[in-house]
Design a protein around this motif. Sequence first.
Motif, PDB file in Angstrom:
ATOM      1  N   PRO A 184      43.345  54.528  46.625  1.00 58.25           N
ATOM      2  CA  PRO A 184      41.949  54.782  46.261  1.00 58.25           C
ATOM      3  C   PRO A 184      41.004  54.273  47.349  1.00 58.25           C
ATOM      4  CG  PRO A 184      43.156  53.795  44.422  1.00 58.25           C
ATOM      5  CD  PRO A 184      44.030  53.678  45.623  1.00 58.25           C
ATOM      6  N   GLU A 185      40.003  55.057  47.670  1.00 59.60           N
ATOM      7  CA  GLU A 185      39.098  54.743  48.777  1.00 59.60           C
ATOM      8  C   GLU A 185      38.369  53.405  48.622  1.00 59.60           C
ATOM      9  OE1 GLU A 185      36.805  58.288  48.789  1.00 59.60           O
ATOM     10  OE2 GLU A 185      38.352  59.474  49.788  1.00 59.60           O
ATOM     11  N   PRO A 186      37.787  53.085  47.443  1.00 56.19           N
ATOM     12  CA  PRO A 186      37.075  51.804  47.354  1.00 56.19           C
ATOM     13  C   PRO A 186      37.993  50.600  47.499  1.00 56.19           C
ATOM     14  CG  PRO A 186      37.236  52.839  45.185  1.00 56.19           C
ATOM     15  CD  PRO A 186      37.687  53.855  46.191  1.00 56.19           C
ATOM     16  N   GLU A 187      39.248  50.748  47.086  1.00 58.32           N
ATOM     17  CA  GLU A 187      40.195  49.656  47.213  1.00 58.32           C
ATOM     18  C   GLU A 187      40.484  49.366  48.679  1.00 58.32           C
ATOM     19  OE1 GLU A 187      44.313  49.679  45.208  1.00 58.32           O
ATOM     20  OE2 GLU A 187      42.847  49.107  43.693  1.00 58.32           O
ATOM     21  N   ALA A 188      40.658  50.434  49.460  1.00 62.12           N
ATOM     22  CA  ALA A 188      40.900  50.271  50.888  1.00 62.12           C
ATOM     23  C   ALA A 188      39.686  49.642  51.576  1.00 62.12           C
ATOM     24  CB  ALA A 188      41.225  51.623  51.520  1.00 62.12           C
ATOM     25  N   ALA A 189      38.498  50.129  51.238  1.00 63.56           N
ATOM     26  CA  ALA A 189      37.277  49.594  51.847  1.00 63.56           C
ATOM     27  C   ALA A 189      37.109  48.112  51.528  1.00 63.56           C
ATOM     28  CB  ALA A 189      36.064  50.382  51.360  1.00 63.56           C
ATOM     29  N   PHE A 190      37.416  47.729  50.306  1.00 62.33           N
ATOM     30  CA  PHE A 190      37.276  46.341  49.882  1.00 62.33           C
ATOM     31  C   PHE A 190      38.169  45.420  50.703  1.00 62.33           C
ATOM     32  CE2 PHE A 190      38.652  42.889  46.947  1.00 62.33           C
ATOM     33  CZ  PHE A 190      37.442  42.224  46.865  1.00 62.33           C
ATOM     34  N   ILE A 191      39.400  45.834  50.936  1.00 58.43           N
ATOM     35  CA  ILE A 191      40.347  45.017  51.695  1.00 58.43           C
ATOM     36  C   ILE A 191      39.799  44.722  53.084  1.00 58.43           C
ATOM     37  CG2 ILE A 191      42.631  45.024  52.783  1.00 58.43           C
ATOM     38  CD1 ILE A 191      42.572  44.469  49.753  1.00 58.43           C
ATOM     39  N   GLY A 215      38.087  33.056  41.536  1.00 60.60           N
ATOM     40  CA  GLY A 215      37.040  33.314  40.572  1.00 60.60           C
ATOM     41  C   GLY A 215      35.872  34.105  41.120  1.00 60.60           C
ATOM     42  N   THR A 216      35.778  34.250  42.449  1.00 60.43           N
ATOM     43  CA  THR A 216      34.692  35.027  43.047  1.00 60.43           C
ATOM     44  C   THR A 216      34.880  36.507  42.708  1.00 60.43           C
ATOM     45  OG1 THR A 216      34.563  33.465  44.889  1.00 60.43           O
ATOM     46  CG2 THR A 216      33.486  35.587  45.180  1.00 60.43           C
ATOM     47  N   ARG A 217      33.787  37.143  42.287  1.00 61.45           N
ATOM     48  CA  ARG A 217      33.874  38.532  41.840  1.00 61.45           C
ATOM     49  C   ARG A 217      33.046  39.452  42.732  1.00 61.45           C
ATOM     50  NH1 ARG A 217      33.733  38.146  35.162  1.00 61.45           N
ATOM     51  NH2 ARG A 217      35.693  36.984  34.988  1.00 61.45           N
ATOM     52  N   TYR A 218      33.644  40.576  43.069  1.00 62.99           N
ATOM     53  CA  TYR A 218      33.004  41.570  43.919  1.00 62.99           C
ATOM     54  C   TYR A 218      32.990  42.923  43.220  1.00 62.99           C
ATOM     55  CZ  TYR A 218      34.015  38.344  47.825  1.00 62.99           C
ATOM     56  OH  TYR A 218      34.101  37.263  48.656  1.00 62.99           O
ATOM     57  N   ILE A 219      31.905  43.638  43.356  1.00 62.19           N
ATOM     58  CA  ILE A 219      31.892  45.037  42.940  1.00 62.19           C
ATOM     59  C   ILE A 219      31.765  45.888  44.197  1.00 62.19           C
ATOM     60  CG2 ILE A 219      29.383  44.975  42.513  1.00 62.19           C
ATOM     61  CD1 ILE A 219      29.861  47.181  40.413  1.00 62.19           C
ATOM     62  N   VAL A 220      32.635  46.857  44.346  1.00 64.49           N
ATOM     63  CA  VAL A 220      32.621  47.767  45.490  1.00 64.49           C
ATOM     64  C   VAL A 220      31.978  49.078  45.053  1.00 64.49           C
ATOM     65  CG1 VAL A 220      33.998  48.958  47.222  1.00 64.49           C
ATOM     66  CG2 VAL A 220      34.747  46.742  46.355  1.00 64.49           C
ATOM     67  N   VAL A 221      30.957  49.500  45.793  1.00 63.90           N
ATOM     68  CA  VAL A 221      30.312  50.787  45.551  1.00 63.90           C
ATOM     69  C   VAL A 221      30.566  51.643  46.778  1.00 63.90           C
ATOM     70  CG1 VAL A 221      28.176  51.978  44.960  1.00 63.90           C
ATOM     71  CG2 VAL A 221      28.549  49.633  44.173  1.00 63.90           C
ATOM     72  N   ASP A 222      31.535  52.538  46.667  1.00 62.11           N
ATOM     73  CA  ASP A 222      31.931  53.401  47.777  1.00 62.11           C
ATOM     74  C   ASP A 222      31.108  54.684  47.720  1.00 62.11           C
ATOM     75  OD1 ASP A 222      33.136  54.762  49.805  1.00 62.11           O
ATOM     76  OD2 ASP A 222      35.128  54.853  48.899  1.00 62.11           O
ATOM     77  N   HIS A 237      44.080  32.772  42.748  1.00 63.66           N
ATOM     78  CA  HIS A 237      44.672  31.675  43.512  1.00 63.66           C
ATOM     79  C   HIS A 237      45.686  32.255  44.500  1.00 63.66           C
ATOM     80  CE1 HIS A 237      42.893  28.345  41.285  1.00 63.66           C
ATOM     81  NE2 HIS A 237      43.079  29.048  40.178  1.00 63.66           N
ATOM     82  N   GLY A 238      45.648  31.769  45.709  1.00 63.26           N
ATOM     83  CA  GLY A 238      46.524  32.292  46.745  1.00 63.26           C
ATOM     84  C   GLY A 238      45.900  33.440  47.521  1.00 63.26           C
ATOM     85  N   GLY A 239      44.702  33.880  47.116  1.00 64.70           N
ATOM     86  CA  GLY A 239      44.003  34.923  47.857  1.00 64.70           C
ATOM     87  C   GLY A 239      44.255  36.333  47.386  1.00 64.70           C
ATOM     88  N   ALA A 240      45.165  36.514  46.416  1.00 63.53           N
ATOM     89  CA  ALA A 240      45.404  37.870  45.900  1.00 63.53           C
ATOM     90  C   ALA A 240      44.193  38.325  45.090  1.00 63.53           C
ATOM     91  CB  ALA A 240      46.662  37.888  45.034  1.00 63.53           C
ATOM     92  N   LEU A 241      44.153  39.617  44.791  1.00 68.32           N
ATOM     93  CA  LEU A 241      42.994  40.214  44.133  1.00 68.32           C
ATOM     94  C   LEU A 241      43.403  40.864  42.819  1.00 68.32           C
ATOM     95  CD1 LEU A 241      41.528  41.884  47.321  1.00 68.32           C
ATOM     96  CD2 LEU A 241      40.742  39.769  46.263  1.00 68.32           C
ATOM     97  N   LYS A 242      42.566  40.667  41.815  1.00 63.78           N
ATOM     98  CA  LYS A 242      42.796  41.277  40.508  1.00 63.78           C
ATOM     99  C   LYS A 242      41.630  42.203  40.183  1.00 63.78           C
ATOM    100  CE  LYS A 242      43.286  40.139  35.574  1.00 63.78           C
ATOM    101  NZ  LYS A 242      43.354  39.039  34.585  1.00 63.78           N
ATOM    102  N   GLU A 243      41.961  43.391  39.726  1.00 65.42           N
ATOM    103  CA  GLU A 243      40.915  44.334  39.351  1.00 65.42           C
ATOM    104  C   GLU A 243      40.470  44.054  37.918  1.00 65.42           C
ATOM    105  OE1 GLU A 243      40.867  48.998  38.598  1.00 65.42           O
ATOM    106  OE2 GLU A 243      41.229  48.479  40.680  1.00 65.42           O
ATOM    107  N   VAL A 421      48.630  42.566  48.851  1.00 71.60           N
ATOM    108  CA  VAL A 421      47.327  41.923  48.797  1.00 71.60           C
ATOM    109  C   VAL A 421      46.578  42.321  47.533  1.00 71.60           C
ATOM    110  CG1 VAL A 421      46.056  43.706  50.053  1.00 71.60           C
ATOM    111  CG2 VAL A 421      45.273  41.338  50.145  1.00 71.60           C
ATOM    112  N   MET A 422      46.870  43.528  47.004  1.00 67.32           N
ATOM    113  CA  MET A 422      46.295  43.941  45.727  1.00 67.32           C
ATOM    114  C   MET A 422      47.269  43.524  44.635  1.00 67.32           C
ATOM    115  SD  MET A 422      43.495  45.154  46.714  1.00 67.32           S
ATOM    116  CE  MET A 422      42.957  45.602  45.078  1.00 67.32           C
TER     117      MET A 422
END
Length: 564
Positions: A184-191, A215-222, A237-243, A421-422
């Motif tokens: 998905p495009e927004p997922e790639a852009a976020f990385i 705990g930091t939260r981001y919204i990606v608007v592609d 924790h560990g730097g991985a990302l949860k949607e 990473v995702m």
Amino acid sequence: MDDLCVIAIDFGTAFSGYAFNISARGEESDPRLKRWGKEYGLETPKTPTCILFNEDKTFLSFGYEAQMKFKDMRGEEAKKHYFFEDFKMTLYKKKLSDLKIKDASGKPLEALKVFSESLRFLKDDALKTISSMTRVMAFNPSFFTWVLTVPAIWDESDKQFMIEAAKQAGIVTEGREENLLIVPEPEAAFIWCMKLQPDEFILKNHIKSLHQSPGTRYIVVDCGGGAIDMTVHEVQHGGALKELHKFSGNNLGGQTVNRKFKQFLREIFPDGVWDEFQQNYPSLAQGIMYEFTHLKQADTGIKFSLPLNLRLLAEKKAGRENIIKSGLGAFCYGYYIHIRRDRLMSFFDESLQGITQILIEIFDSVLHINYMLLVGGFAQSKILQQHIIEWFGRQCEILCPFRAQETTVHGAVELGINLQVMNIHKSSYAYRFPVSQRLDERRRKEENYFTAKGIVKNEDVLRKEGVGVGSEETRGFRRSPATAGQADMQMTFNHSSRKNPDEWGEEKDGPLDRTTSELKLETEFGSTEISALGIQLRSHFCKKSVTVVFQSFCMCSAVNDSST
């Protein structure tokens, strides 16, 4: 070749490009991006998504070359050729079997041919670029992991179409389907945005650092040319990302603004003049639209060139003094049409309203979002940027990279190298694995029967919300023939976009080999795709593996495997 040899193709509505990484394992390097248009005095990260075919429907050129060739063609010659642009979103919410799309002059051609030839050009050009850089005579596509980005709002049939187009383009071959990743495009852009420093953003609201603590939260608007895609991630924790929120969006990207502009042209010129001009001089009409693509990034009034042929048509229709109608926010001066700022901004209304509505819904359902990332070519519009700041600037920090158009393709390469990473991906569907069984009213509530296409069945829950990418979980399901004489068996996934649906849509993979013995379906999660293996338990020699594109329920490819 090494596993780190990745080529990512960002096939966009308005512009397309690719990036690649061929570094040795253990070495860290940024993706390399092809620059386009040098032969025309340009140097851009993408080339226009337009393709030109000869009158016999054979491929002629793609990108700037196609655009320039078509622009230089005279009326009759142009009408004989097939020129397509901005065609990517023709797939959205369309029945794709035998789909045909119309070119600039209204001639139809098979959509699969248009898409596959476009991908073939990008594939061939990427291999030539890498060969030239490494001084290797030729590369086989199978040496690389290929990543193809798609809008997040596309459903499984759209992705299936792109996979088939990639196969016809020679990007992947039979037996090497695992070499293709659909991202998905927004997922790639976020990385990619996660790797940028604060001074690499245009809009940064005076931030000193981009927090990536748990705990930091981001919204990606592609903001692409065709689609607006949004998703919300939380750092783990560990730097991985949860949607945190499944993909949302619409088809009101930058091309919506272009369509409003084209509608405006029909209004300001005498009745029928613009349509006649577009029909008789399609290359000149296309030139005006290309000029506007760049002009719309401003937040002031604009002017664009008035072709002589268009001027003559308008004069013939309404006289020299009435080339354009008055009171519509535009005027003609010399060889230019000038558009006032307020009228320019009106072209953005529908798109901005659609973006705002979805963002409000997301902010209502997901609390404490820290950052908003604006990415994609349309995000470079100052009108869009200012609108987003006015509406949401008090709720979170708003960031837009300097090279917003490049984030997706760079991030796609990163995902091709390290998909893990995702960490947790939120599925847009609930999945179930049904079997036919006679209705038992006494156990209806207990076993949660459901109806699909008028047939009453019970179910096993395969997976609902929150399919975990990287979890490497395998689930097995055993099924036996319903009757003694049954010769074929079909394994079926059902899906629904609702969490607790009563009615389910249904899609089936192809039947397994003819059998009367028990079958087992092993379903593995651990990639952007769900893989499944059907096993005939009596022999253990009859197997059939299939791949399910992530977020979809249909089986995307089938490969016979007779090994144990």
